[in-house]
Design a protein around this motif. Structure first.
Motif, PDB file in Angstrom:
ATOM      1  N   PRO A   1       0.810  -1.220   0.000  1.00 23.58           N
ATOM      2  CA  PRO A   1       0.000   0.000   0.000  1.00 23.58           C
ATOM      3  C   PRO A   1       0.845   1.273   0.000  1.00 23.58           C
TER       4      PRO A   1
ATOM      5  N   GLN B   1       1.639   1.718  -3.656  1.00 20.88           N
ATOM      6  CA  GLN B   1       0.449   2.061  -4.435  1.00 20.88           C
ATOM      7  C   GLN B   1      -0.002   3.505  -4.200  1.00 20.88           C
ATOM      8  N   GLN B   2       0.190   3.999  -2.980  1.00 18.01           N
ATOM      9  CA  GLN B   2      -0.219   5.368  -2.666  1.00 18.01           C
ATOM     10  C   GLN B   2       0.944   6.353  -2.749  1.00 18.01           C
ATOM     11  N   LYS B   3       2.082   5.878  -3.274  1.00 18.08           N
ATOM     12  CA  LYS B   3       3.278   6.706  -3.443  1.00 18.08           C
ATOM     13  C   LYS B   3       3.709   7.354  -2.117  1.00 18.08           C
TER      14      LYS B   3
END
Length: 92
Positions: free
Chosen positions: A60, A63-65
């Protein structure tokens, strides 16, 4: 064997669930926060680099940088007394 060095900007329960999933799968063998607490380190073993890249992309944080990852492959050739290599690595 790989060292995954990440620097994160926020903490998420989903990241802990991600870690648990890959510990249970036998890919991650060690993990913990760096000091000072600016990120963490994950040790992964018994996996090809392309598959590891896919696993890291599932985090995560990725994915959320929220994290930057540096992955370094290394071959452990010496261990302190009492330490053992993870089974998939030891068989090679």
């Amino acid at each position: 064997m790989y060292v995954i060095n990440l620097r994160y900007t926020d903490a998420l329960e989903a990241h802990r669930e991600y870690l648990t999933r890959y510990f249970e799968a036998g890919v991650f063998v060690m993990a913990g926060p760096k000091m000072p607490r600016e990120g963490g380190v994950i040790i992964a073993s018994g996996i090809e680099r392309d598959k590891l890249d896919e696993i890291v992309a599932e985090d995560p944080f990725a994915q959320q940088k929220l994290a930057h990852y540096d992955i370094t492959e290394f071959k452990a050739t010496r261990l302190a007394p009492g330490w053992k290599l993870p089974e998939p690595f030891a068989e090679r």
